[in-house]
Design a protein around this motif. Structure first.
Motif, mmCIF file in Angstrom:
data_model
loop_
_atom_site.group_PDB
_atom_site.id
_atom_site.type_symbol
_atom_site.label_atom_id
_atom_site.label_comp_id
_atom_site.label_asym_id
_atom_site.label_seq_id
_atom_site.Cartn_x
_atom_site.Cartn_y
_atom_site.Cartn_z
ATOM 1 N N GLY A 77 0.810 -1.217 0.000
ATOM 2 C CA GLY A 77 0.000 0.000 0.000
ATOM 3 C C GLY A 77 0.838 1.259 0.000
ATOM 4 N N ILE A 78 2.005 1.209 -0.638
ATOM 5 C CA ILE A 78 2.907 2.364 -0.698
ATOM 6 C C ILE A 78 2.584 3.191 -1.939
ATOM 7 C CG2 ILE A 78 5.311 3.098 -0.940
ATOM 8 C CD1 ILE A 78 6.141 0.591 0.548
ATOM 9 N N ALA A 79 2.400 4.468 -1.751
ATOM 10 C CA ALA A 79 2.146 5.382 -2.869
ATOM 11 C C ALA A 79 3.486 5.795 -3.485
ATOM 12 C CB ALA A 79 1.384 6.607 -2.390
ATOM 13 N N PHE A 80 3.539 5.756 -4.828
ATOM 14 C CA PHE A 80 4.760 6.133 -5.534
ATOM 15 C C PHE A 80 4.488 7.379 -6.346
ATOM 16 C CE2 PHE A 80 7.751 5.705 -9.172
ATOM 17 C CZ PHE A 80 8.937 5.764 -8.445
ATOM 18 N N ASP A 81 5.201 8.448 -6.037
ATOM 19 C CA ASP A 81 4.972 9.745 -6.674
ATOM 20 C C ASP A 81 6.268 10.202 -7.340
ATOM 21 O OD1 ASP A 81 4.075 12.221 -7.452
ATOM 22 O OD2 ASP A 81 4.410 13.136 -5.486
ATOM 23 N N ALA A 82 6.270 10.213 -8.683
ATOM 24 C CA ALA A 82 7.449 10.642 -9.436
ATOM 25 C C ALA A 82 7.115 11.881 -10.244
ATOM 26 C CB ALA A 82 7.930 9.523 -10.360
ATOM 27 N N SER A 83 7.851 12.956 -10.003
ATOM 28 C CA SER A 83 7.647 14.208 -10.725
ATOM 29 C C SER A 83 9.015 14.702 -11.185
ATOM 30 C CB SER A 83 6.967 15.239 -9.815
ATOM 31 O OG SER A 83 6.804 16.470 -10.488
ATOM 32 N N CYS A 84 9.370 14.339 -12.426
ATOM 33 C CA CYS A 84 10.723 14.631 -12.915
ATOM 34 C C CYS A 84 10.752 15.668 -14.025
ATOM 35 C CB CYS A 84 11.380 13.342 -13.415
ATOM 36 S SG CYS A 84 11.464 12.055 -12.154
ATOM 37 N N GLY A 85 9.592 16.043 -14.525
ATOM 38 C CA GLY A 85 9.540 17.066 -15.564
ATOM 39 C C GLY A 85 10.333 16.676 -16.795
ATOM 40 N N ASP A 86 11.047 17.653 -17.342
ATOM 41 C CA ASP A 86 11.858 17.420 -18.540
ATOM 42 C C ASP A 86 13.336 17.239 -18.219
ATOM 43 O OD1 ASP A 86 9.599 17.670 -20.168
ATOM 44 O OD2 ASP A 86 9.803 19.868 -20.241
ATOM 45 N N ALA A 87 13.656 17.024 -16.949
ATOM 46 C CA ALA A 87 15.062 16.873 -16.568
ATOM 47 C C ALA A 87 15.698 15.710 -17.311
ATOM 48 C CB ALA A 87 15.182 16.663 -15.062
ATOM 49 N N ALA A 88 16.942 15.897 -17.750
ATOM 50 C CA ALA A 88 17.651 14.860 -18.504
ATOM 51 C C ALA A 88 19.141 14.920 -18.177
ATOM 52 C CB ALA A 88 17.414 15.047 -20.008
ATOM 53 N N PHE A 89 19.841 13.869 -18.581
ATOM 54 C CA PHE A 89 21.300 13.832 -18.393
ATOM 55 C C PHE A 89 21.887 12.839 -19.389
ATOM 56 C CE2 PHE A 89 19.562 10.541 -15.722
ATOM 57 C CZ PHE A 89 20.451 9.486 -15.813
ATOM 58 N N ILE A 90 23.207 12.834 -19.480
ATOM 59 C CA ILE A 90 23.907 11.916 -20.370
ATOM 60 C C ILE A 90 24.291 10.665 -19.573
ATOM 61 C CG2 ILE A 90 25.898 11.567 -21.862
ATOM 62 C CD1 ILE A 90 23.950 13.589 -22.951
ATOM 63 N N GLY A 91 23.827 9.508 -20.035
ATOM 64 C CA GLY A 91 24.154 8.287 -19.310
ATOM 65 C C GLY A 91 23.645 7.048 -20.026
ATOM 66 N N ASP A 92 23.968 5.908 -19.451
ATOM 67 C CA ASP A 92 23.493 4.622 -19.962
ATOM 68 C C ASP A 92 22.166 4.299 -19.283
ATOM 69 O OD1 ASP A 92 23.135 1.629 -19.951
ATOM 70 O OD2 ASP A 92 24.972 1.721 -21.140
ATOM 71 N N ARG A 93 21.103 4.168 -20.055
ATOM 72 C CA ARG A 93 19.757 4.003 -19.494
ATOM 73 C C ARG A 93 19.656 2.753 -18.632
ATOM 74 N NH1 ARG A 93 14.805 1.658 -21.223
ATOM 75 N NH2 ARG A 93 12.965 2.821 -20.471
ATOM 76 N N SER A 145 8.746 9.253 -2.923
ATOM 77 C CA SER A 145 8.678 10.365 -3.878
ATOM 78 C C SER A 145 10.000 10.497 -4.624
ATOM 79 C CB SER A 145 8.377 11.683 -3.157
ATOM 80 O OG SER A 145 7.151 11.593 -2.458
ATOM 81 N N VAL A 146 9.889 10.862 -5.898
ATOM 82 C CA VAL A 146 11.076 11.111 -6.723
ATOM 83 C C VAL A 146 10.917 12.483 -7.363
ATOM 84 C CG1 VAL A 146 12.521 10.319 -8.620
ATOM 85 C CG2 VAL A 146 11.308 8.649 -7.206
ATOM 86 N N ARG A 147 11.932 13.321 -7.185
ATOM 87 C CA ARG A 147 11.937 14.651 -7.780
ATOM 88 C C ARG A 147 13.227 14.827 -8.561
ATOM 89 N NH1 ARG A 147 7.582 14.006 -6.569
ATOM 90 N NH2 ARG A 147 6.160 15.200 -5.216
ATOM 91 N N ALA A 148 13.157 15.552 -9.673
ATOM 92 C CA ALA A 148 14.347 15.787 -10.488
ATOM 93 C C ALA A 148 14.398 17.240 -10.921
ATOM 94 C CB ALA A 148 14.363 14.866 -11.708
ATOM 95 N N GLU A 149 15.614 17.745 -11.008
ATOM 96 C CA GLU A 149 15.820 19.135 -11.424
ATOM 97 C C GLU A 149 17.111 19.210 -12.231
ATOM 98 O OE1 GLU A 149 16.482 23.604 -9.485
ATOM 99 O OE2 GLU A 149 16.332 21.821 -8.208
ATOM 100 N N GLU A 150 17.068 19.946 -13.334
ATOM 101 C CA GLU A 150 18.245 20.101 -14.185
ATOM 102 C C GLU A 150 18.749 21.529 -14.116
ATOM 103 O OE1 GLU A 150 19.716 19.362 -18.822
ATOM 104 O OE2 GLU A 150 17.632 18.966 -18.226
ATOM 105 N N THR A 151 20.059 21.677 -13.887
ATOM 106 C CA THR A 151 20.703 22.990 -13.873
ATOM 107 C C THR A 151 21.762 23.023 -14.962
ATOM 108 O OG1 THR A 151 22.483 22.415 -12.327
ATOM 109 C CG2 THR A 151 20.358 23.049 -11.368
ATOM 110 N N ALA A 152 22.461 24.145 -15.047
ATOM 111 C CA ALA A 152 23.511 24.273 -16.053
ATOM 112 C C ALA A 152 24.724 23.410 -15.717
ATOM 113 C CB ALA A 152 23.939 25.735 -16.174
ATOM 114 N N ILE A 153 24.831 22.976 -14.461
ATOM 115 C CA ILE A 153 26.006 22.224 -14.016
ATOM 116 C C ILE A 153 25.702 20.745 -13.848
ATOM 117 C CG2 ILE A 153 27.741 22.005 -12.202
ATOM 118 C CD1 ILE A 153 27.336 24.957 -11.603
ATOM 119 N N PHE A 154 24.525 20.414 -13.334
ATOM 120 C CA PHE A 154 24.208 19.010 -13.056
ATOM 121 C C PHE A 154 22.705 18.770 -13.153
ATOM 122 C CE2 PHE A 154 24.445 21.299 -8.984
ATOM 123 C CZ PHE A 154 23.169 21.105 -8.506
#
Length: 335
Positions: A211-227, A252-261
């Protein structure tokens, strides 16, 4: 110390004596006996000074050689008396640095061997447990009919044990590949939401059962990596949250993209980490106080190795009023 045992000294001494005799005979024939005698005395003094200096140098070298031999046989530190400036002192200084480094490497090697020994013992124990259960289950299966409830129950137990052994073996193989540098990462632009979706997919049923709620809100954040590998790393973090989040909790999962990381933050509403465990969470085969009986301390270490190979960092912390938090950063430039 017998200086005459040194072949180079004997050779130099003979050359100097012969040169002196030639010089004295020349002076004797061209000038007089007094000039030749004065030249002979001066040459004798020079040869004596050369011999004395050479003897002192050879004695210092022999002393340094003895010190090196003592260090090789267990002496703690390289020492030389009356060490002064000069090329011999430079050699002594470099040898001392080398012995300190070699001793440090030896101590590190001993610690690594001890850690490996403990790790192998832990792995053997973890493999022995499902093997024992499987052997017992096989014996029970031979006593039960194929249509009985016990038969189906034992089959289910066998599958669980096999899955546990397979997961352990795969994790160890992945760590070995990362350590050997044989992994060929297929790095390209990937969206965090896609990686999180793949990472959470095998855990959706366990989360539903609890009964665990999973909330992922990552928007358009992206990075270079092996999927695939990044999904493995983030999946282990989510799995840890599932194991320590009580029924009715939230991950909960949150993601944010900046100019550095690109930063990915995973949080849960579980009991959090013990403060004493925080410095060791990503060490291989480390099991914290709240670790489950099925854990052997590989998942978080594997996540760290994968993230590190992607020019990233990972940090674990507690949040208020309760819960755990993993912060992962994938840097766009080498740090």
């Amino acid at each position: 110390m017998n200086i005459w045992k040194n072949a180079k000294f004997r050779w130099c001494f003979c050359i100097m004596v012969m040169a002196s005799l030639v010089c004295d005979l020349t002076i004797l024939f061209l000038y007089d006996k007094m000039a030749a005698l004065i030249a002979l005395i001066a040459e004798a003094v020079c040869i004596s000074v050369f011999g004395s200096y050479t003897m002192v140098r050879l004695k210092d070298i022999a002393e340094l050689s003895d010190e090196v031999d003592k260090v090789l046989h267990g002496k703690e530190e390289l020492t030389i008396r009356n060490a002064k400036e000069g090329e011999l002192y430079i050699l002594y200084s470099e040898l001392r640095k080398m012995t300190v480094r070699l001793r440090s490497q030896a101590e590190t090697s001993d610690k690594d061997r001890l850690r490996m020994s403990k790790a192998l013992a832990d792995i053997s124990h973890q493999l022995r447990t499902p093997l024992t259960a499987m052997n017992l289950t096989v014996n029970l299966l031979s006593d039960d009919g194929a249509d009985s409830d016990n038969y189906r129950k034992h089959i289910h137990e066998l599958k669980d044990s096999l899955a546990r052994m397979e997961n352990l073996t795969e994790a160890l193989l992945k760590i070995a590949k990362l350590d050997s540098g044989t992994v060929a990462f297929i790095k390209k632009q990937i969206n965090v939401s896609d990686v999180i979706e793949k990472a959470a997919e095998p855990l959706l049923i366990p989360m539903e059962l609890k009964g665990i709620a999973f909330d992922a809100s990552c928007g358009d954040a992206a990075f270079i990596g092996d999927r695939e590998w990044c999904a493995e790393a983030l999946g282990n973090l989510i799995k840890n949250c599932v194991e320590h989040t009580p029924s009715g909790g939230t991950i909960s999962v949150r993601a944010e993209e900046t100019a550095i990381f690109t930063e990915v933050v995973i949080t849960d509403t579980g009991e959090g980490f013990k403060e004493s465990d925080l410095p060791h969470l990503f060490e291989r085969f480390y099991r914290g106080e709240n670790a489950s009986s099925q854990s052997i301390g590989i998942g978080l270490a594997l996540s760290r190795d994968i993230i590190k190979a992607h020019n990233g960092t990972i940090k674990a912390s507690n949040i208020r009023p309760h819960g755990a938090e993993f912060t992962v950063r994938f840097y766009k430039r080498v740090i």
